[in-house]
Design a protein around this motif. Structure first.
Motif, PDB file in Angstrom:
ATOM      1  N   THR A   5       0.813  -1.225   0.000  1.00 21.22           N
ATOM      2  CA  THR A   5       0.000   0.000   0.000  1.00 21.22           C
ATOM      3  C   THR A   5       0.844   1.272   0.000  1.00 21.22           C
ATOM      4  N   THR A  36      -0.251   3.609  -2.865  1.00 27.20           N
ATOM      5  CA  THR A  36      -1.672   3.822  -3.111  1.00 27.20           C
ATOM      6  C   THR A  36      -2.361   4.623  -2.007  1.00 27.20           C
ATOM      7  N   VAL A  92       1.239  -1.052  -9.576  1.00 31.22           N
ATOM      8  CA  VAL A  92       0.155  -0.120  -9.238  1.00 31.22           C
ATOM      9  C   VAL A  92      -0.042   0.957 -10.301  1.00 31.22           C
TER      10      VAL A  92
END
Length: 234
Positions: free
Chosen positions: A85, A88, A174
């Motif tokens: 993560t 993001t 991503v």
């Protein structure tokens, strides 16, 4: 010009506008945009010019310099966030002081990387660090680039290793970097490795023995650090 030939006195150059050069001692900004088209500046480091020629821009970031860096919205440091993560979760920028020893940054015009020199306390040389990035766009107040995640560490014994392969892969997963861009970044890294293996400039030039002028003051971080100037040349 080699490290031993570079001037160290405070300069009064007019800046990089209209094709001119900065003088030793001039204070400029070394900035990075966020990844992705049209992203704003999210890293800003005030630095002092050591040398600026057709062949090389060398700058010094002194210990204690106030900089701008990205963190997660809740204040978590980017590298403390799990990789899944890290790219993001929402971010913001904060002001923070550079800790530890200073950093000497060397960049040849047009190269898709810059070479940073790190020391431990007492000027014990630690390593060279090849930061793969967009060739820097010059403007009157400094240079702007975009980081490409993948890096190379070069040790005093001339051995080297890739760094941040995991971040480079995650950035592609991503959508921060497409396949064509990633191939170009890897090719740039391999070109840098060729320079390392041949012990070309700037590794051979003795910059690890360079020292800053003790009269230089730490450049301040301006309030308009994120201004959007028109670039002058690369």
């Amino acid at each position: 010009m080699t490290a031993t030939e570079a001037g160290t006195g405070a300069g009064t150059g007019a800046g990089a506008g209209n094709g001119t050069y900065w003088a030793a001692g001039d204070q400029i900004l070394w900035r990075y945009r966020g990844n992705g088209g049209g992203s704003p500046v999210h890293i800003c480091r005030p630095v002092t010019v050591v040398q600026d020629t057709d062949e090389l821009l060398a700058v010094w970031m002194a210990p204690g310099t106030e900089c701008v860096k990205p963190v997660l919205v809740d204040g978590t440091q980017v590298h403390a966030e799990p990789l899944a993560t890290r790219y993001t979760r929402p971010r913001k920028t904060v002001r923070a002081h550079w800790f530890g020893a200073g950093v000497l940054k060397l960049a040849r015009p047009g190269d898709p990387w810059s070479v940073w020199l790190f020391w431990d306390r007492g000027w014990l040389f630690r390593n060279w660090y090849v930061n793969l990035e967009e060739p820097r766009a010059r403007w009157a107040g400094g240079v702007d680039s975009e980081d490409h995640f993948l890096d190379i560490s070069v040790h005093p014994d001339r051995s080297w290793e890739w760094l941040d392969e995991d971040e480079f892969a995650q950035a592609q997963r991503v959508g921060l970097m497409d396949a064509a861009t990633a191939r170009g970044v890897r090719e740039a890294g391999l070109a840098a490795v060729d320079v390392i293996r041949a012990w070309g400039a700037p590794f051979r030039d003795g910059w690890e023995h360079w020292r800053p002028d003790p009269q230089w003051r730490i450049p301040p971080l301006p309030d308009d650090w994120d201004r959007t100037p028109a670039p002058t040349r690369s």
